[in-house]
Design a protein around this motif. Structure first.
Motif, PDB file in Angstrom:
ATOM      1  N   VAL A 105      -2.486   9.937  -8.457  1.00  0.00           N
ATOM      2  CA  VAL A 105      -1.570   9.405  -7.449  1.00  0.00           C
ATOM      3  C   VAL A 105      -0.165   9.475  -8.037  1.00  0.00           C
ATOM      4  O   VAL A 105       0.141   8.800  -9.023  1.00  0.00           O
ATOM      5  CB  VAL A 105      -1.909   7.948  -7.056  1.00  0.00           C
ATOM      6  CG1 VAL A 105      -0.857   7.392  -6.098  1.00  0.00           C
ATOM      7  CG2 VAL A 105      -3.293   7.878  -6.421  1.00  0.00           C
ATOM      8  N   LEU A 106       0.654  10.342  -7.429  1.00  0.00           N
ATOM      9  CA  LEU A 106       2.067  10.444  -7.823  1.00  0.00           C
ATOM     10  C   LEU A 106       2.871   9.434  -7.023  1.00  0.00           C
ATOM     11  O   LEU A 106       2.486   9.046  -5.925  1.00  0.00           O
ATOM     12  CB  LEU A 106       2.620  11.838  -7.531  1.00  0.00           C
ATOM     13  CG  LEU A 106       2.034  13.036  -8.269  1.00  0.00           C
ATOM     14  CD1 LEU A 106       2.731  14.324  -7.795  1.00  0.00           C
ATOM     15  CD2 LEU A 106       2.179  12.904  -9.779  1.00  0.00           C
ATOM     16  N   ASN A 107       4.016   9.043  -7.546  1.00  0.00           N
ATOM     17  CA  ASN A 107       4.871   8.061  -6.849  1.00  0.00           C
ATOM     18  C   ASN A 107       6.341   8.280  -7.176  1.00  0.00           C
ATOM     19  O   ASN A 107       6.704   8.689  -8.273  1.00  0.00           O
ATOM     20  CB  ASN A 107       4.468   6.631  -7.277  1.00  0.00           C
ATOM     21  CG  ASN A 107       5.627   5.638  -7.160  1.00  0.00           C
ATOM     22  OD1 ASN A 107       6.335   5.357  -8.125  1.00  0.00           O
ATOM     23  ND2 ASN A 107       5.857   5.155  -5.965  1.00  0.00           N
ATOM     24  N   SER A 108       7.174   7.994  -6.199  1.00  0.00           N
ATOM     25  CA  SER A 108       8.585   7.690  -6.420  1.00  0.00           C
ATOM     26  C   SER A 108       9.090   6.969  -5.168  1.00  0.00           C
ATOM     27  O   SER A 108       8.297   6.647  -4.288  1.00  0.00           O
ATOM     28  CB  SER A 108       9.421   8.932  -6.711  1.00  0.00           C
ATOM     29  OG  SER A 108      10.747   8.515  -7.052  1.00  0.00           O
ATOM     30  N   PHE A 109      10.407   6.733  -5.128  1.00  0.00           N
ATOM     31  CA  PHE A 109      10.955   6.001  -3.977  1.00  0.00           C
ATOM     32  C   PHE A 109      11.309   6.925  -2.819  1.00  0.00           C
ATOM     33  O   PHE A 109      11.576   6.466  -1.711  1.00  0.00           O
ATOM     34  CB  PHE A 109      12.184   5.182  -4.402  1.00  0.00           C
ATOM     35  CG  PHE A 109      13.306   6.035  -4.954  1.00  0.00           C
ATOM     36  CD1 PHE A 109      14.325   6.494  -4.141  1.00  0.00           C
ATOM     37  CD2 PHE A 109      13.326   6.374  -6.305  1.00  0.00           C
ATOM     38  CE1 PHE A 109      15.351   7.283  -4.655  1.00  0.00           C
ATOM     39  CE2 PHE A 109      14.344   7.159  -6.829  1.00  0.00           C
ATOM     40  CZ  PHE A 109      15.355   7.617  -6.004  1.00  0.00           C
ATOM     41  N   THR A 110      11.326   8.245  -3.060  1.00  0.00           N
ATOM     42  CA  THR A 110      11.663   9.208  -1.998  1.00  0.00           C
ATOM     43  C   THR A 110      10.392   9.579  -1.223  1.00  0.00           C
ATOM     44  O   THR A 110       9.274   9.253  -1.640  1.00  0.00           O
ATOM     45  CB  THR A 110      12.265  10.482  -2.613  1.00  0.00           C
ATOM     46  OG1 THR A 110      11.412  10.930  -3.671  1.00  0.00           O
ATOM     47  CG2 THR A 110      13.643  10.215  -3.178  1.00  0.00           C
TER      48      THR A 110
END
Ligand code: NAD
Length: 261
Positions: free
Chosen positions: A37-42
């Motif tokens: 699971v990848l994540n960032s705010f964009t």
């Protein structure tokens, strides 16, 4: 002891993983078979394409979940939405450089929120999930600046020292279970967070890019080489291996000798 790192069947959630060290760690964990699971705010198509690229390259399941790690409820939602979380890598981080009297309060608050408090929130939701699964690995990305200081990085250094304390506490609270928590302390790695510091330092010291790299950044790093995102990923993967099952509550420096000085 057979040395195998087979993470198939495990799900790894890596905060702040659409670039740099987080993405490097995601790729190495995927190579060992973990679902990602990848994540960032964009929430750009490029973010989702990174996940589908990992899925295709390594034959694992991978998806991208948007969540802003400066917001406690979004940190918690990330882990809930992931569903499984066998491996949690708290990696999201930002930097700001200024002397303490001029350090903008909003930058202090943002750095403490993203670099430190987010790890508390994700860990709080992940631990019960790990306990239910009977296995878990929490890996916090601290820094050589979690063990030493430099001027003008007050918030970053406070947060990175804080994450070492959170690591030790998490380890003690899970010591009797098959759950470990450790912090990786990278030295300089040439990622966007470091690239952004180069122009300011060039201006401040009137130096060329090469001189900033050689005479400012890498003077702290006796190897005189940047560490790489692949090395961070390999260290994280090792921490998930059977050989590391008794390693908990500690820091692993990957810093070319910085903290030996
Ligand atoms: P980077 O800028 O490439 O990565 C930072 C990541 O955090 C990015 O994916 C970014 O999108 C994400 N992020 C920033 N704000 C966020 C937010 N509000 N919510 C969710 N995600 C957010 O830099 P990097 O070097 O890969 O940094 C990764 C971690 O490694 C950071 O915690 C950093 O402090 C640490 N670190 C880096 C170095 C280095 O030299 N590069 C050294 C020591 C520690």
């Amino acid at each position: 002891m057979a040395y195998t790192i087979d993470l198939s069947g495990k799900t790894a959630v890596i905060t702040g993983s659409n670039s740099g060290i987080g993405l490097g760690i995601a790729r190495e964990l995927a190579q060992a078979g973990a679902d990602i699971v990848l994540n960032s705010f964009t929430d750009d198509s490029a973010d989702h394409e990174l996940a589908s690229g990992i899925a295709e390259e390594f034959g694992v399941s991978a998806r991208y979940i948007q969540a802003d790690m400066s917001k406690p409820d979004q940190c918690r939602r990330l882990i809930e939405d992931a569903g499984r979380c066998d491996i949690l890598v708290n990696n999201a981080g930002i930097q700001h450089v200024a002397p303490i009297p001029e350090f903008p309060v909003e930058k202090w608050d943002a750095i403490i929120a993203i670099n430190l408090s987010s790890a508390f929130h994700t860990t709080a939701v992940a631990l019960p999930i790990m306990r239910k699964a009977g296995w878990g690995r929490v890996i916090n990305i601290s820094s050589a600046h979690g063990l030493t200081a430099s001027p003008f990085k007050a918030a970053y250094i406070a947060a990175k020292h804080g994450i070492v304390g959170l690591t030790k506490t998490t380890a003690l609270e899970t010591a009797k279970e098959d759950i470990t928590c450790n912090a990786i302390c990278p030295g300089y790695v040439l990622t966007p967070i470091v690239e952004k510091q180069i122009p300011d330092t060039m201006k401040e010291y009137g130096m060329s890019r090469e001189d900033v790299i050689e005479q400012v950044m890498l003077t702290r790093q006796p190897s005189r080489e940047f560490a790489t995102v692949e090395q961070m990923g390999g260290t994280a993967t090792f921490l998930c291996s059977p050989a590391a099952a008794q390693i908990t509550g500690t820091t692993i420096s990957v810093d070319g000798g910085w903290t030996a000085l």
